[in-house]
Design a protein around this motif. Structure first.
Motif, PDB file in Angstrom:
ATOM      1  N   SER A 145      -9.228  92.643  35.177  1.00 41.97           N
ATOM      2  CA  SER A 145     -10.464  91.862  35.206  1.00 41.97           C
ATOM      3  C   SER A 145     -11.705  92.742  35.123  1.00 41.97           C
ATOM      4  O   SER A 145     -12.748  92.404  35.660  1.00 41.97           O
ATOM      5  CB  SER A 145     -10.527  90.987  36.462  1.00 41.97           C
ATOM      6  N   ARG A 146     -11.573  93.865  34.418  1.00 39.74           N
ATOM      7  CA  ARG A 146     -12.736  94.727  34.185  1.00 39.74           C
ATOM      8  C   ARG A 146     -13.159  94.685  32.720  1.00 39.74           C
ATOM      9  O   ARG A 146     -14.004  95.450  32.282  1.00 39.74           O
ATOM     10  CB  ARG A 146     -12.412  96.173  34.587  1.00 39.74           C
ATOM     11  N   ARG A 147     -12.514  93.810  31.940  1.00 38.68           N
ATOM     12  CA  ARG A 147     -12.801  93.705  30.512  1.00 38.68           C
ATOM     13  C   ARG A 147     -12.551  95.018  29.784  1.00 38.68           C
ATOM     14  O   ARG A 147     -13.260  95.380  28.847  1.00 38.68           O
ATOM     15  CB  ARG A 147     -14.225  93.181  30.279  1.00 38.68           C
ATOM     16  N   ILE A 148     -11.564  95.743  30.257  1.00 37.44           N
ATOM     17  CA  ILE A 148     -11.053  96.926  29.570  1.00 37.44           C
ATOM     18  C   ILE A 148      -9.642  96.578  29.112  1.00 37.44           C
ATOM     19  O   ILE A 148      -8.785  96.239  29.922  1.00 37.44           O
ATOM     20  CB  ILE A 148     -11.036  98.155  30.489  1.00 37.44           C
ATOM     21  N   TYR A 149      -9.420  96.644  27.805  1.00 38.99           N
ATOM     22  CA  TYR A 149      -8.205  96.074  27.221  1.00 38.99           C
ATOM     23  C   TYR A 149      -7.289  97.155  26.642  1.00 38.99           C
ATOM     24  O   TYR A 149      -7.748  98.195  26.169  1.00 38.99           O
ATOM     25  CB  TYR A 149      -8.571  95.098  26.103  1.00 38.99           C
ATOM     26  N   THR A 150      -6.006  96.851  26.682  1.00 42.03           N
ATOM     27  CA  THR A 150      -4.991  97.671  26.035  1.00 42.03           C
ATOM     28  C   THR A 150      -4.485  96.930  24.806  1.00 42.03           C
ATOM     29  O   THR A 150      -4.131  95.743  24.890  1.00 42.03           O
ATOM     30  CB  THR A 150      -3.821  97.946  26.992  1.00 42.03           C
ATOM     31  N   ILE A 151      -4.458  97.616  23.659  1.00 42.17           N
ATOM     32  CA  ILE A 151      -4.000  97.016  22.405  1.00 42.17           C
ATOM     33  C   ILE A 151      -2.555  97.424  22.166  1.00 42.17           C
ATOM     34  O   ILE A 151      -2.203  98.607  22.268  1.00 42.17           O
ATOM     35  CB  ILE A 151      -4.882  97.469  21.220  1.00 42.17           C
ATOM     36  N   GLU A 152      -1.719  96.433  21.836  1.00 42.07           N
ATOM     37  CA  GLU A 152      -0.320  96.686  21.520  1.00 42.07           C
ATOM     38  C   GLU A 152       0.025  96.041  20.178  1.00 42.07           C
ATOM     39  O   GLU A 152      -0.710  95.175  19.682  1.00 42.07           O
ATOM     40  CB  GLU A 152       0.581  96.162  22.630  1.00 42.07           C
ATOM     41  N   PHE A 153       1.183  96.431  19.625  1.00 43.52           N
ATOM     42  CA  PHE A 153       1.557  96.017  18.280  1.00 43.52           C
ATOM     43  C   PHE A 153       2.983  95.481  18.269  1.00 43.52           C
ATOM     44  O   PHE A 153       3.853  95.962  18.995  1.00 43.52           O
ATOM     45  CB  PHE A 153       1.447  97.203  17.310  1.00 43.52           C
ATOM     46  N   LYS A 154       3.204  94.509  17.387  1.00 44.65           N
ATOM     47  CA  LYS A 154       4.525  93.881  17.276  1.00 44.65           C
ATOM     48  C   LYS A 154       4.859  93.650  15.805  1.00 44.65           C
ATOM     49  O   LYS A 154       3.991  93.215  15.026  1.00 44.65           O
ATOM     50  CB  LYS A 154       4.517  92.538  18.032  1.00 44.65           C
TER      51      LYS A 154
ATOM     52  N   LYS B  89       0.154 102.301  21.379  1.00 42.46           N
ATOM     53  CA  LYS B  89      -0.553 101.621  22.467  1.00 42.46           C
ATOM     54  C   LYS B  89      -1.924 102.263  22.597  1.00 42.46           C
ATOM     55  O   LYS B  89      -2.044 103.495  22.743  1.00 42.46           O
ATOM     56  CB  LYS B  89       0.227 101.731  23.773  1.00 42.46           C
ATOM     57  N   LEU B  90      -2.982 101.442  22.529  1.00 44.41           N
ATOM     58  CA  LEU B  90      -4.357 101.934  22.547  1.00 44.41           C
ATOM     59  C   LEU B  90      -5.014 101.507  23.848  1.00 44.41           C
ATOM     60  O   LEU B  90      -5.197 100.313  24.102  1.00 44.41           O
ATOM     61  CB  LEU B  90      -5.130 101.400  21.336  1.00 44.41           C
TER      62      LEU B  90
END
Length: 698
Positions: free
Chosen positions: A162-171, A182-183
């Motif tokens: 809930s800090r609006r910091i996101y992890t990007i993943e791929f499928k 993973k970003l």
């Protein structure tokens, strides 16, 4: 400070309010020294035991004081959530040969995203199930997702803090397997280039939480090898990325309060460099949409209420060569636009009312989409294909649930695709909405949108009133349908939105007249609307409840200092109340970005003006209405310590025994609890707080 024991959770034992200790902290600027006794409540790590214990004591106290309303809260939660269709689906969206749909099943908290090929309806593929992604998490939010141009790869971003910091993943959508890429530490946006292996994203500064670096990632490589393609060094700018509707460009949008611009990169050439379309200039705002070798440009250049211009790729860098496509009109605010291959569609505001206008690009003829309600909200929904002969719109009013239409671009005829189903005994004709105008103290007419239960309304000065406003950043709260508001209306309470200055309902001048050194107009408008609704006998002056959140929480803090006698109760959600200290601290997220909204207090003129209305600084020894103040410990927009300090100072200085409750979600951030249903617990608590003051027990 004192805490409450578990046995204090009883109405009869009268729990003791936590009193924060005083630790004087001096702050001097412009020859003026302020003493902040509660500065010690700030802990950026959110780990200091004494502070966490104090916050928990506040939450325990609030729960104890509201313990007798628990049955009402539970009944309200049931009532609020039972209006929601548990297995709701979105209208399918056509994109690049596939139909996409979001589904809620079996009353689950989160959505499932599916798709099917255009020729294979019924053979759907699950892209992701947010319920599974959220398992084991105290908080979960989906940021963004996008599918590669060849339809084979999915990228999506999630936040579990809930800090609006996101992890990007791929499928892989061919095999269903997750890719190793993973970003971390991103703003959440994901944008594919046209080569199906390159993705652009924004990285956040871990301290300020500003997204300021645009990176290029190549699938199969570690994040440490990603290429920095743009860095925003001016902390007064926000940075965002998009792909143009015609898929020609990757776009970086540069946005400050008074200056905007765009840099582009051909989506077919991801290894290239981004180029600024037009140099950034102070007080010049522009955004673009591409169509072939043309750019359509929405801009405020010599147009306070914005106009639409166009230029070819050779001339876009010189605004003197831009030509008018839709000239500026003093009485009409150009809010938004979409360009299709054959038509241009405008979202405009005329005298505060939205309208959707369609222009034929061949003969320039135009027509307006017709709607029935006296006041309403309408805008662009999902429009993915520039070749479409229809535009998809959303529509709602205070008596009409959210509706999705396809509108023929040639005939302007509407086709209703879906209207939200409100479960229970909801009948639209039982409710009535209207817009009135009231006169503020400087003679300005302020719009107010109201809705009420028609068979329970009499303009006799006996009605309880729930009055909402925001009033900052040019953000406009249009009159829209809220199923939760029915719980007010069915109990004879009027719901009203005060469209105070600082919003943009009446165009850009309405915004300009409610910011910087005009900010007090926002507060005065709200107070004057409150008085007028009593004088016009819409409301019982002794039964008015005011509500606002974030910058609207600042509004609540200002009006309870200015005119506390007007309100029975006030709810201030995640309130921005420590204006001067926050705007002097460049380490706090959003501070420098907002100098053009509030002013820079390093300038004495702005310092003095801010100080004169800052809710925390202006708390005084006086009676205050009943107050419900809320926050999330992990809020990244308005830090928890602003409301914590405000509550501590109010406890010390207020001179009556009215309730002062501080409800703290120790897991949530600025948006509150995650999930489709969980947020209704907080709304049920707020409604119970107000109903209890009114003596409504069920």
């Amino acid at each position: 400070m004192t805490s409450t024991s578990p046995s204090a959770h009883s109405k009869t034992l009268k729990p003791e309010a936590p009193m924060a200790k005083k630790v004087p902290h001096e702050m001097t600027i412009h020859g003026d020294t302020r003493i902040d006794n509660y500065y010690w409540l700030r802990d950026d790590s959110r780990t200091e035991p004494e502070i966490l214990a104090h916050l928990q004591a506040e939450e325990d106290y609030a729960q104890a004081k509201l313990a007798h309303t628990k049955p009402l809260q539970e009944a309200l939660f049931k009532e609020l959530t039972e209006r929601l269709k548990k297995d709701d689906n979105s209208v399918p969206i056509k994109r690049n040969g596939y139909w996409y749909q979001r589904r809620f099943e079996d009353g689950q908290e989160y959505a499932i995203q599916v798709r099917w090929a255009d020729v294979e309806e019924g053979r759907e593929q699950v892209l992701f199930d947010q319920n599974k992604l959220a398992q084991g998490q105290d908080y979960f939010a989906l940021g963004d997702w996008d599918v590669s141009t060849d339809n084979s790869l999915l990228a999506y971003s999630t936040d579990t803090m809930s800090r609006r910091i996101y992890t990007i993943e791929f499928k892989s959508l061919d095999t269903g397997a997750m890719l190793p890429d993973k970003l971390e530490g991103t703003q959440g946006s994901v944008v594919w280039a046209n080569d199906n292996k390159t993705l652009f994203y924004i990285r956040k500064d871990p301290v300020t939480l500003l997204g300021y670096q645009v990176f290029r990632h190549t699938l199969g490589t570690p994040q440490r090898d990603d290429v920095l393609v743009y860095q925003e060094d001016d902390k007064s700018f926000y940075t965002s990325i998009y792909k143009s509707m015609d898929h020609q460009y990757i776009e970086i949008f540069h946005n400050s309060t008074a200056s905007t611009g765009v840099s582009v990169l051909p989506a077919d050439s991801p290894e290239g460099e981004f180029k600024r379309l037009h140099p950034l200039e102070d007080n010049l705002e522009y955004s673009v949409q591409s169509l072939g070798d043309q750019f359509y440009i929405r801009t405020n250049w010599n147009a306070q209420n914005f106009k639409l211009m166009k230029a070819n790729t050779q001339n876009i860098g010189d605004k003197s060569k831009w030509i008018d496509a839709v000239p500026h009109r003093q009485d009409t605010f150009l809010d938004d636009f979409i360009v299709f291959q054959s038509h241009l569609v405008l979202r405009e505001r005329l005298n505060g009312q939205l309208q959707i206008r369609i222009i034929d690009l061949t003969d320039q003829s135009s027509q307006t989409v017709a709607f029935d309600d006296p006041v309403y909200m309408a805008g662009f929904s999902a429009n993915e294909e520039i070749s479409s002969d229809k535009i998809r719109l959303y529509y709602t009013s205070m008596t009409t649930p959210l509706s999705i239409y396809d509108v023929d671009l040639v005939t302007a005829e509407k086709e209703l695709l879906k209207r939200d189903e409100i479960l229970g005994d909801f009948t639209p004709s039982h409710y009535q909405s209207e817009r009135i105008y009231v006169e503020a103290r400087d003679g300005t007419s302020v719009p107010v949108s109201l809705v009420y239960r028609a068979d329970r309304f009499k303009q006799d000065g006996a009605n309880p009133l729930y009055l909402y406003a925001y009033g900052s950043y040019g953000s406009t709260r249009d009159p829209y349908f809220s199923a939760s508001v029915l719980s007010l209306l069915d109990r004879g309470i009027i719901y009203a939105i005060a469209h105070v200055r600082g919003g943009q309902l009446l165009g850009r001048p309405w915004y300009d007249d409610g910011k910087l050194l005009n900010k007090k107009n926002t507060f005065n408008d709200f107070v004057d609307v409150t008085k007028s609704l009593g004088e016009l006998k819409y409301a019982d002056p002794g039964k008015i409840f005011a509500v606002g959140g974030s910058a609207g929480g600042l509004l609540m803090g200002a009006v309870v200092n200015q005119a506390p006698e007007l309100y029975l109760g006030v709810a201030a959600h995640v309130p921005f109340v420590d204006v001067v200290t926050t705007m002097l601290d460049e380490s706090i997220p959003l501070t420098t970005n907002e100098y053009d909204e509030w002013g820079n207090p390093n300038d004495k003129v702005y310092y003095d003006y801010m100080l004169s209305y800052s809710p925390y600084d202006q708390v005084k020894a006086q009676h205050y209405p009943h107050l419900l103040i809320t926050t999330g410990l992990h809020d990244s927009q308005v830090q928890y310590f602003e409301p914590a300090k405000w509550v501590a100072k109010l406890r010390d200085m207020k001179t009556n025994d009215n309730q002062l409750l501080f409800h703290i979600n120790m897991e949530a951030g600025h948006g509150g609890a995650s999930g489709r249903f969980q947020r209704y617990h907080d709304l049920a608590l707020e409604y119970a707080f107000y109903f209890d003051l009114l003596g409504i027990e069920e």
